[in-house]
Write a protein that holds these residues in place. Structure first.
Motif, short mmCIF file in Angstrom:
data_model
loop_
_atom_site.label_atom_id
_atom_site.label_comp_id
_atom_site.label_asym_id
_atom_site.label_seq_id
_atom_site.Cartn_x
_atom_site.Cartn_y
_atom_site.Cartn_z
N CYS A 1 38.91 34.18 35.78
CA CYS A 1 39.23 33.40 36.91
C CYS A 1 39.89 32.29 36.22
O CYS A 1 39.89 31.80 35.01
CB CYS A 1 38.02 32.77 37.30
SG CYS A 1 38.26 31.64 38.26
N LYS B 1 39.75 39.75 47.79
CA LYS B 1 38.77 40.60 48.14
C LYS B 1 38.86 40.70 49.65
O LYS B 1 39.74 40.10 50.46
CB LYS B 1 37.44 39.43 47.97
CG LYS B 1 37.24 38.88 46.59
CD LYS B 1 35.76 38.41 46.25
CE LYS B 1 35.73 37.14 46.76
NZ LYS B 1 34.70 36.36 46.35
N ARG C 1 39.05 45.95 47.77
CA ARG C 1 39.77 44.73 47.07
C ARG C 1 40.89 44.94 46.01
O ARG C 1 40.81 46.26 45.43
CB ARG C 1 38.62 43.81 46.66
CG ARG C 1 38.28 44.12 45.17
CD ARG C 1 37.26 43.19 44.30
NE ARG C 1 37.76 42.08 44.10
CZ ARG C 1 37.26 40.97 43.58
NH1 ARG C 1 36.00 41.36 43.41
NH2 ARG C 1 37.87 39.95 43.38
N SER D 1 43.23 39.01 42.84
CA SER D 1 42.26 40.08 43.17
C SER D 1 41.77 39.79 44.55
O SER D 1 40.60 39.52 44.58
CB SER D 1 41.14 40.17 42.11
OG SER D 1 42.10 40.78 40.78
N HIS E 1 31.16 40.60 46.60
CA HIS E 1 32.42 41.00 45.72
C HIS E 1 33.49 41.60 46.14
O HIS E 1 34.33 42.32 45.76
CB HIS E 1 31.93 41.83 44.59
CG HIS E 1 30.94 41.00 43.46
ND1 HIS E 1 31.68 39.99 42.82
CD2 HIS E 1 29.86 41.23 43.19
CE1 HIS E 1 30.61 39.39 42.23
NE2 HIS E 1 29.47 40.36 42.15
N MET F 1 28.95 38.34 36.77
CA MET F 1 30.06 37.95 37.58
C MET F 1 29.47 37.15 38.65
O MET F 1 28.63 37.79 39.64
CB MET F 1 30.66 39.28 38.21
CG MET F 1 32.15 38.86 38.82
SD MET F 1 33.10 40.25 39.34
CE MET F 1 34.57 39.77 39.50
N PRO F 2 29.90 36.06 38.97
CA PRO F 2 29.48 35.08 39.93
C PRO F 2 30.26 35.46 41.57
O PRO F 2 31.24 36.16 41.44
CB PRO F 2 29.81 33.72 39.70
CG PRO F 2 30.77 34.03 38.99
CD PRO F 2 30.57 35.17 38.17
N ARG F 3 29.46 34.95 42.47
CA ARG F 3 30.48 35.04 43.54
C ARG F 3 31.39 33.96 43.52
O ARG F 3 31.07 32.69 43.15
CB ARG F 3 29.71 34.99 45.01
CG ARG F 3 30.61 34.89 46.29
CD ARG F 3 30.03 34.96 47.44
NE ARG F 3 30.96 34.89 48.58
CZ ARG F 3 31.15 33.94 49.26
NH1 ARG F 3 30.42 32.87 49.59
NH2 ARG F 3 32.05 33.96 50.37
N PHE F 4 32.69 33.83 43.68
CA PHE F 4 33.63 32.76 43.44
C PHE F 4 34.75 32.69 44.83
O PHE F 4 35.14 33.88 45.31
CB PHE F 4 34.24 33.02 42.06
CG PHE F 4 34.18 31.37 41.52
CD1 PHE F 4 33.25 30.90 40.86
CD2 PHE F 4 35.62 30.83 41.46
CE1 PHE F 4 33.40 29.84 40.14
CE2 PHE F 4 35.76 29.80 40.94
CZ PHE F 4 34.68 29.06 40.25
N SER F 5 35.16 31.65 44.78
CA SER F 5 35.99 31.32 45.95
C SER F 5 36.48 29.85 45.94
O SER F 5 35.79 29.12 45.32
CB SER F 5 35.30 31.32 47.26
OG SER F 5 35.88 30.90 48.33
N ARG G 1 42.22 34.50 53.61
CA ARG G 1 42.61 34.05 52.16
C ARG G 1 44.00 35.08 51.69
O ARG G 1 43.82 36.14 52.08
CB ARG G 1 41.71 34.10 51.15
CG ARG G 1 40.94 32.68 50.90
CD ARG G 1 41.74 31.92 50.11
NE ARG G 1 42.61 32.39 48.90
CZ ARG G 1 41.90 32.07 47.68
NH1 ARG G 1 40.82 31.44 47.44
NH2 ARG G 1 42.50 33.05 46.66
N GLY H 1 41.91 35.56 38.41
CA GLY H 1 41.10 36.30 39.75
C GLY H 1 41.52 35.84 40.90
O GLY H 1 41.43 36.92 41.80
N ASP I 1 39.07 37.24 55.22
CA ASP I 1 38.58 35.72 55.55
C ASP I 1 40.09 35.04 55.77
O ASP I 1 39.85 33.77 55.36
CB ASP I 1 37.66 35.21 54.26
CG ASP I 1 38.65 35.47 52.90
OD1 ASP I 1 39.78 35.95 52.82
OD2 ASP I 1 37.87 35.16 51.92
#
Ligand SMILES: Nc1nc2c(c(=O)[nH]1)N[C@H]1C(S)=C(S)[C@@H](COP(=O)(O)O)O[C@H]1N2
Ligand SMILES: [Mo]
Length: 225
Positions: free
Chosen positions: A73, A161, A148, A159, A143, A22-26, A114, A156, A112
């Motif tokens: 995602c 964070k 979260r 979801s 994560h 699982m990557p960090r994603f944003s 978001r 994703g 953050d």
């Protein structure tokens, strides 16, 4: 260098491909995550008023459990069989006196800033979790610690964070077309107007650069501390 190139695999939802980590994603991958407080703390409000507070003690009292779920995602990467620990969100809402929709929409916001909007039925589906752990470890900056949302049946970005607030709203919150209200994976709801199929390839091209930038800014963020 880690490459995030997802592969075809059996048993995935329409248009999805498999990653093994699982990557960090944003969608703001240059930004480091917010600092992660030791204790989860969540504010629940209705049109910004009468906030209820969800503390670590309340979550403990409600009995966190392990839940296995795949994660998808909107850019088409999926990871299978993640082990989250947390409390079903609808149990948490019931514990603060919200058993029926006080308003049709909710804005879920992270530290953050978001945010995403959800409808009551998607928010309180039985598989939606308020998670504190992933794979047996407390959630970290990567994560979405300390708390979260995990909404496995939605793409994703629902979801959220670093979750800090849930605010119920009577009017539909205005969001960009690619952050539309419902993002059901089974229906491939990747966009409010365009058919999800059309976005598979352009989105897929964004995965590797996004994940690598997000990972790099994670390390920059911790260096600065
Ligand atoms: N607060 C916050 N939540 C967020 C995001 C974000 O940038 N900020 N990105 C979303 C997106 S697009 C995805 S795919 C998942 C990624 O979760 P991960 O970084 O734990 O893999 O978090 C979602 N929740
Ligand atoms: Mo995403």
């Amino acid at each position: 260098m880690t490459r995030y190139w997802p592969r075809r695999a059996p048993g995935l939802p329409p248009g999805q491909r498999l990653l093994t980590v699982m990557p960090r994603f944003s969608d703001d991958p240059l930004r480091p995550p917010p600092s992660v407080p030791a204790e989860p703390s969540l504010t629940v409000s209705i049109e910004g008023v009468s906030p209820a507070h969800v503390s670590a003690e309340l979550l403990e009292r409600l009995g966190p459990r392990d839940v296995r779920a795949d994660f998808h995602c909107v850019t088409t990467w999926s990871v299978k069989d993640l082990r989250w620990r947390g409390v079903p969100l609808r149990d948490v809402l019931a514990a603060v006196g919200i058993e029926q929709a006080p308003a049709p929409y909710v804005v879920a916001r992270g530290a953050d800033r978001r945010w995403t909007a959800l409808v009551w039925d998607d928010l309180t589906a039985p598989d939606v979790l308020l998670a504190t752990h992933l794979g047996g470890e407390p959630l970290d900056g990567r994560h979405g610690g300390p708390l979260r949302l995990v909404a496995p049946s939605q793409y994703g970005y629902k979801s959220v964070k670093h979750l800090v607030s849930l605010d119920f709203r009577h009017a539909e919150p205005r969001a960009a077309a690619k952050l539309h209200l419902r993002a059901r994976v089974a229906l491939e709801e990747r966009h409010s107007r365009l058919p999800g199929r059309l976005l598979r390839v352009p989105y897929r091209l964004m995965i590797s650069p996004t994940a690598r930038l997000a990972e790099r800014s994670l390390h920059r963020g911790s260096d600065a501390e």
